[in-house]
Scaffold this motif. Structure first.
Motif, PDB file in Angstrom:
ATOM      1  N   GLY A  70       0.817  -1.209   0.000  1.00 30.12           N
ATOM      2  CA  GLY A  70       0.000   0.000   0.000  1.00 30.12           C
ATOM      3  C   GLY A  70       0.852   1.260   0.000  1.00 30.12           C
ATOM      4  N   ASP A  71       0.236   2.378  -0.362  1.00 33.03           N
ATOM      5  CA  ASP A  71       0.927   3.666  -0.308  1.00 33.03           C
ATOM      6  C   ASP A  71       1.261   4.032   1.137  1.00 33.03           C
ATOM      7  N   ARG A  72       2.389   4.661   1.302  1.00 33.62           N
ATOM      8  CA  ARG A  72       2.715   5.290   2.583  1.00 33.62           C
ATOM      9  C   ARG A  72       2.605   6.789   2.376  1.00 33.62           C
ATOM     10  N   ILE A  73       1.797   7.418   3.215  1.00 32.10           N
ATOM     11  CA  ILE A  73       1.484   8.830   3.019  1.00 32.10           C
ATOM     12  C   ILE A  73       1.970   9.672   4.192  1.00 32.10           C
ATOM     13  N   LEU A  74       2.376  10.896   3.872  1.00 31.29           N
ATOM     14  CA  LEU A  74       2.773  11.850   4.905  1.00 31.29           C
ATOM     15  C   LEU A  74       1.539  12.652   5.309  1.00 31.29           C
ATOM     16  N   VAL A  75       1.240  12.649   6.586  1.00 30.55           N
ATOM     17  CA  VAL A  75       0.062  13.337   7.120  1.00 30.55           C
ATOM     18  C   VAL A  75       0.534  14.461   8.033  1.00 30.55           C
ATOM     19  N   GLU A  76       0.314  15.702   7.605  1.00 33.55           N
ATOM     20  CA  GLU A  76       0.779  16.834   8.397  1.00 33.55           C
ATOM     21  C   GLU A  76      -0.315  17.333   9.328  1.00 33.55           C
ATOM     22  N   LYS A  77       0.098  17.882  10.470  1.00 31.17           N
ATOM     23  CA  LYS A  77      -0.839  18.246  11.527  1.00 31.17           C
ATOM     24  C   LYS A  77      -0.995  19.754  11.722  1.00 31.17           C
ATOM     25  N   LEU A  78      -0.084  20.531  11.142  1.00 31.39           N
ATOM     26  CA  LEU A  78      -0.089  21.970  11.398  1.00 31.39           C
ATOM     27  C   LEU A  78      -1.331  22.664  10.843  1.00 31.39           C
ATOM     28  N   SER A  79      -1.819  22.194   9.678  1.00 31.63           N
ATOM     29  CA  SER A  79      -2.970  22.856   9.044  1.00 31.63           C
ATOM     30  C   SER A  79      -4.165  22.927   9.984  1.00 31.63           C
ATOM     31  N   ALA A 233      -3.625  14.468   4.761  1.00 31.27           N
ATOM     32  CA  ALA A 233      -2.729  13.720   3.882  1.00 31.27           C
ATOM     33  C   ALA A 233      -2.264  14.634   2.750  1.00 31.27           C
ATOM     34  N   VAL A 234      -0.952  14.804   2.624  1.00 27.46           N
ATOM     35  CA  VAL A 234      -0.433  15.774   1.660  1.00 27.46           C
ATOM     36  C   VAL A 234       0.511  15.176   0.622  1.00 27.46           C
ATOM     37  N   PHE A 235       1.099  14.002   0.923  1.00 30.85           N
ATOM     38  CA  PHE A 235       2.133  13.500   0.007  1.00 30.85           C
ATOM     39  C   PHE A 235       2.237  11.982   0.103  1.00 30.85           C
ATOM     40  N   ILE A 236       2.356  11.326  -1.059  1.00 33.17           N
ATOM     41  CA  ILE A 236       2.671   9.898  -1.111  1.00 33.17           C
ATOM     42  C   ILE A 236       4.192   9.780  -1.145  1.00 33.17           C
ATOM     43  N   ILE A 237       4.777   9.133  -0.141  1.00 31.74           N
ATOM     44  CA  ILE A 237       6.235   9.061  -0.073  1.00 31.74           C
ATOM     45  C   ILE A 237       6.781   7.718  -0.556  1.00 31.74           C
ATOM     46  N   LEU A 238       5.962   6.679  -0.507  1.00 32.03           N
ATOM     47  CA  LEU A 238       6.341   5.349  -0.997  1.00 32.03           C
ATOM     48  C   LEU A 238       5.111   4.647  -1.542  1.00 32.03           C
TER      49      LEU A 238
END
Length: 254
Positions: A70-79, A233-238
Motif C-alpha cells: 500500500g501507499d505510505r502517506i505523509l500526514v501533516e498536523k499543522l494545518s 494527507a499531503v504526500f505519497i512518499i512510498l
C-alpha cells in the motif's frame, strides 16, 4: 660591557592547559539516541506522521489492498492546529466507536513485546494501535449532504459537487436507475445534516468504501467528530513510483 640576561620564553595558556580528551563515540551514543527519540516524538506529535494505506477505499487517489504494497502517506498536523478541515481535503482520522466494531488490535499478546510496541508507537517507529482511517471530507458542520441530482452527483446544500477524483461508483442511469426509480441506484443516500463540529466523510472509491454512508444509522448519523482528525494527507512518499502530492480540490466551488 654589560651582562645581558638570557631570553625567557613566556608560557602561553595553550602550553599550560591540559588538552581535553575527545569523548569516545560509544559514550556519546546514548545521548544521540535520546535526542533522536525526542525529536521523533516531537515531530510525530506536532508536525507530521507517516501512515500506511491498508484498503482500496481511496482508489485511485491512494493505493492499498490486502496482501499488497500500500501507499505510505505523509500526514501533516499543522494545518488543523490553526484551522478546521475543508471539503475536498483527504484526512486521516480515528474511526468513531461504531466504525471500529471489527477492528482487531495489532499488538502482541505477549505483555513484554506489547509494552515495547506501545513505547515504539510514542516515537513513531511502530503504528498506533487504533482504527485510523483515510477518507475525503465532503461536507462540514451545518451543511446538508445527499445524493443524487439528475446526473448522479453528490449535493451539498442543494448544489452538486465537482469530484474529478471519483472513478469507481455505483451505476446511475437517468430515467432507468436513479434515486426515483423502482430499483434505486447504489449512489443514493440522505439528506443528512452534518452536526456542528463533525464531518461527512466519503472514500474516492465510491462502490467500495465503508464511509459515512455505511454508518448513517449510528448516533452520529455517520459523521466524524473534528476532534478525531489526526491530520491532512499531503504526500505519497512510498513506493517511489507513486511518489507525489495528494490533491485537495475545492469541491464546493460550483
Amino acid at each position: 660591557m654589560t651582562d645581558e640576561a638570557p631570553p625567557v620564553n613566556e608560557a602561553t595558556d595553550s602550553d599550560t592547559k591540559p588538552k581535553k580528551k575527545q569523548r569516545p563515540f560509544w559514550r556519546e551514543l546514548p545521548i544521540l539516541i535520546v535526542v533522536a527519540l525526542l525529536l521523533s516524538f516531537l515531530l510525530q506529535t506536532f508536525i507530521a506522521r507517516v501512515y500506511l494505506i491498508p484498503s482500496e477505499s481511496m482508489e485511485p487517489t491512494l493505493h492499498g489492498c490486502a496482501g499488497c504494497t500500500g501507499d505510505r502517506i505523509l500526514v501533516e498536523k499543522l494545518s488543523y492546529t490553526f484551522g478546521d478541515p475543508k471539503p475536498g481535503d483527504v484526512i486521516v482520522f480515528l474511526g468513531p466507536d461504531s466504525w471500529s466494531a471489527d477492528y482487531q488490535s495489532i499488538r502482541s499478546d505477549n505483555s513484554v513485546i506489547r509494552t515495547m510496541q506501545n513505547a515504539g508507537s510514542v516515537f513513531g517507529v511502530v503504528p498506533p494501535d487504533e482504527n485510523d482511517l483515510v477518507k475525503r471530507v465532503i461536507a462540514t458542520g451545518g451543511q446538508t449532504v445527499e445524493c443524487c441530482d439528475d446526473q448522479g452527483r453528490v449535493m451539498v446544500n442543494g448544489k452538486p459537487l465537482d469530484e474529478p477524483y471519483v472513478v469507481n461508483d455505483f451505476p446511475f442511469v437517468p430515467g432507468q436507475l436513479t434515486c426515483d426509480t423502482e430499483r434505486k441506484s447504489g449512489r443514493c443516500f440522505g439528506p443528512v445534516t452534518v452536526p456542528d463540529g463533525n464531518l461527512w466523510m466519503m472514500g474516492d472509491n465510491r462502490n467500495n468504501s465503508a464511509d459515512s454512508r455505511y454508518h448513517v444509522g449510528d448516533e452520529l448519523q455517520g459523521t466524524v467528530p473534528v476532534d478525531n482528525v489526526r491530520g491532512k494527507a499531503v504526500f505519497i512518499i512510498l513506493p517511489p513510483g507513486r511518489m507525489g502530492t495528494i490533491s485537495s480540490p475545492d469541491i464546493q466551488s460550483n
